[in-house]
Design a protein around this motif. Structure first.
Motif, PDB file in Angstrom:
ATOM      1  N   UNK A  35      -7.902   6.256   0.385  1.00 18.13           N
ATOM      2  CA  UNK A  35      -6.584   6.830   0.115  1.00 18.13           C
ATOM      3  C   UNK A  35      -5.788   5.950  -0.847  1.00 18.13           C
ATOM      4  N   UNK A  36      -4.953   6.576  -1.633  1.00 15.93           N
ATOM      5  CA  UNK A  36      -4.126   5.838  -2.591  1.00 15.93           C
ATOM      6  C   UNK A  36      -3.104   4.997  -1.848  1.00 15.93           C
ATOM      7  N   UNK A  37      -2.918   3.770  -2.303  1.00 16.09           N
ATOM      8  CA  UNK A  37      -1.944   2.873  -1.675  1.00 16.09           C
ATOM      9  C   UNK A  37      -0.537   3.244  -2.136  1.00 16.09           C
ATOM     10  N   UNK A  38      -0.388   3.477  -3.419  1.00 18.35           N
ATOM     11  CA  UNK A  38       0.924   3.826  -3.974  1.00 18.35           C
ATOM     12  C   UNK A  38       0.736   4.999  -4.941  1.00 18.35           C
ATOM     13  N   UNK A  39       0.686   6.235  -4.425  1.00 18.32           N
ATOM     14  CA  UNK A  39       0.422   7.352  -5.319  1.00 18.32           C
ATOM     15  C   UNK A  39       1.592   7.689  -6.253  1.00 18.32           C
TER      16      UNK A  39
END
Length: 52
Positions: A35-39
């Motif tokens: 999953x993206x940490x900071x999308x």
């Protein structure tokens, strides 16, 4: 009622979806992306003190 004839899985080399290809042993399972940490990132606006 007679017992159903047991069926063997078909070997279909023309399977189009990845799950079928993995089940047939024709392809390796695809990795699941992390999953993206900071999308959402801040926009790159120029600083206010510089003239445009």
């Amino acid at each position: 009622m007679p017992d159903p004839i047991p069926l063997r899985p078909r070997r279909d080399d023309t399977a189009a979806d990845m799950r079928s290809l993995v089940q047939l042993g024709e392809a390796e399972p695809q990795p699941i992306p992390a999953p993206a940490i900071n999308p959402f990132q801040e926009p790159d606006w120029p600083p206010d003190d510089e003239p445009a």
